[in-house]
Design an enzyme around this catalytic site. Structure first.
Site, short mmCIF file in Angstrom:
data_model
loop_
_atom_site.label_atom_id
_atom_site.label_comp_id
_atom_site.label_asym_id
_atom_site.label_seq_id
_atom_site.Cartn_x
_atom_site.Cartn_y
_atom_site.Cartn_z
N ASP A 37 -20.96 31.56 -11.57
CA ASP A 37 -21.19 30.82 -12.82
C ASP A 37 -22.39 29.90 -12.66
O ASP A 37 -22.82 29.61 -11.55
CB ASP A 37 -19.97 29.93 -13.11
CG ASP A 37 -18.79 30.75 -13.57
OD1 ASP A 37 -18.97 31.92 -13.92
OD2 ASP A 37 -17.67 30.20 -13.56
N LYS A 59 -23.14 30.81 -18.43
CA LYS A 59 -23.13 30.70 -19.89
C LYS A 59 -24.38 29.96 -20.31
O LYS A 59 -24.69 28.91 -19.77
CB LYS A 59 -21.91 29.91 -20.36
CG LYS A 59 -20.65 30.70 -20.31
CD LYS A 59 -19.53 29.90 -20.92
CE LYS A 59 -18.25 30.18 -20.18
NZ LYS A 59 -17.56 29.01 -19.70
N MET A 171 -15.35 19.06 -20.15
CA MET A 171 -16.16 19.61 -21.25
C MET A 171 -16.10 18.72 -22.50
O MET A 171 -15.99 19.22 -23.61
CB MET A 171 -15.66 21.03 -21.63
CG MET A 171 -15.76 22.00 -20.48
SD MET A 171 -14.98 23.58 -20.85
CE MET A 171 -13.27 23.24 -20.53
N1 SAH Z 1 -13.15 25.14 -12.93
C1 SAH Z 1 -13.86 23.88 -13.05
C2 SAH Z 1 -14.00 23.41 -14.48
C3 SAH Z 1 -14.86 24.31 -15.34
S1 SAH Z 1 -15.04 23.68 -16.96
C4 SAH Z 1 -13.16 22.82 -12.18
O1 SAH Z 1 -12.04 23.06 -11.71
O2 SAH Z 1 -13.76 21.75 -11.98
C5 SAH Z 1 -16.58 22.86 -16.84
C6 SAH Z 1 -16.41 21.37 -16.90
O3 SAH Z 1 -15.98 20.85 -15.64
C7 SAH Z 1 -17.68 20.59 -17.20
O4 SAH Z 1 -17.97 20.59 -18.56
C8 SAH Z 1 -17.32 19.22 -16.68
O5 SAH Z 1 -16.50 18.53 -17.60
C9 SAH Z 1 -16.48 19.54 -15.47
N2 SAH Z 1 -17.28 19.51 -14.22
C10 SAH Z 1 -17.53 20.53 -13.39
N3 SAH Z 1 -18.27 20.13 -12.34
C11 SAH Z 1 -18.48 18.80 -12.50
C12 SAH Z 1 -19.17 17.80 -11.76
N4 SAH Z 1 -19.80 18.08 -10.62
N5 SAH Z 1 -19.17 16.53 -12.26
C13 SAH Z 1 -18.54 16.21 -13.39
N6 SAH Z 1 -17.87 17.13 -14.14
C14 SAH Z 1 -17.84 18.40 -13.70
#
Ligand code: SAH
Length: 251
Positions: A37, A59, A171
């Protein structure tokens, strides 16, 4: 006939490669095909061998990208051709990662699938910002919600962020104004403390704080960009978390 490959649904954690599990690092180091991703940090991808094929299914609005069923089909096709596939996802594959859908597609097609957990953004961000998600005196419930979910208006979130609870919104940058409005409309106090953690576990991380009522302004004024998490609850304003941030600013 060639032996069917295995699809490994692997959590890449929130950014820093040090936060990979040993199992994820080992799979990556021996990967021949990595399907990843956009959220997966380049420093993590760099662990794959030079000969590995890297396929991005990020995406993006700007360019044509694969729909979820095309990603599922790609994983199945490659495994059936005899290749092991490392399917890398930001954070944990089963938290807002559609890992469940991909695992189901593999099982349906008779392709062996293994899931390797990762540190979800909530856990990474909480640790990096020194915000406790639970606390014996302040919070005994943690909820993870998607800020972009369909039917935001119909969701009942107020109970999730009330006293004694912590609400973590994934998100939610774009919908922050609606989220704040909705929570206050559902009865949450406008001065309920909030923290926004942008780029958690990456060198450019920012931790911003304020009361719920100021969340929409905060996001605009500070030009908060994805990926960011919004954490709502008293735990974000506990002295330990705030002092840790002050010390970092002074350092
Ligand atoms: N599977 C992922 C989430 C995917 S949805 C997990 O478990 O973390 C994508 C969302 O995750 C982003 O929009 C944000 O809200 C959050 N996210 C992912 N990486 C991040 C990071 N390094 N810092 C802050 N938010 C993060």
């Amino acid at each position: 006939m060639k032996k069917t490959g295995t699809v490994y649904l692997v959590g890449a954690g929130p950014g820093d490669p040090d936060l990979l599990t040993l199992r994820a690092a080992r799979l990556l180091e021996h990967a021949e095909l990595v399907v990843h991703d956009g959220l997966v940090d380049p420093a993590v991808l760099a662990l794959a061998p030079p000969a590995a094929e890297l396929v991005s299914v990020a995406k993006s609005r700007a360019r044509h990208t694969l729909a979820q069923d095309q990603i599922n089909a790609l994983l199945v096709r490659e495994a059936r051709a005899g290749r092991d596939v490392v399917r890398l996802k930001g954070g944990d594959p089963l938290v807002f990662g559609r890992g469940g859908e991909e695992a189901e597609a593999c099982r349906f097609a008779g392709v062996p699938v293994e899931i390797v957990p990762g540190i979800s953004a909530a856990n990474g961000a909480a640790a990096a910002a020194q915000i406790t998600l639970t606390h014996r005196d302040a919070s005994s419930v943690v909820s993870f919600v998607a800020g972009q979910c369909k039917g935001l208006a119909e969701q009942d979130w107020a109970g999730l962020a009330d006293k004694g609870r912590t609400l973590v919104i994934y998100m939610g940058v774009k919908t922050a104004p609606q989220i704040a409005e909705k929570l206050m409309g559902d009865g949450l106090a406008p001065d309920m403390p909030v923290a926004v953690i942008e780029n958690a576990c990456r060198p450019e991380m920012r931790v911003l704080r304020g009361p719920l009522a100021a969340l929409p302004d905060l996001v605009v004024r500070e030009r908060v960009k994805s990926p960011a998490l919004i954490v709502i609850g008293e735990v974000t304003a506990r002295e330990d978390a705030v002092v840790a941030q002050l010390m970092e600013t002074m350092a």
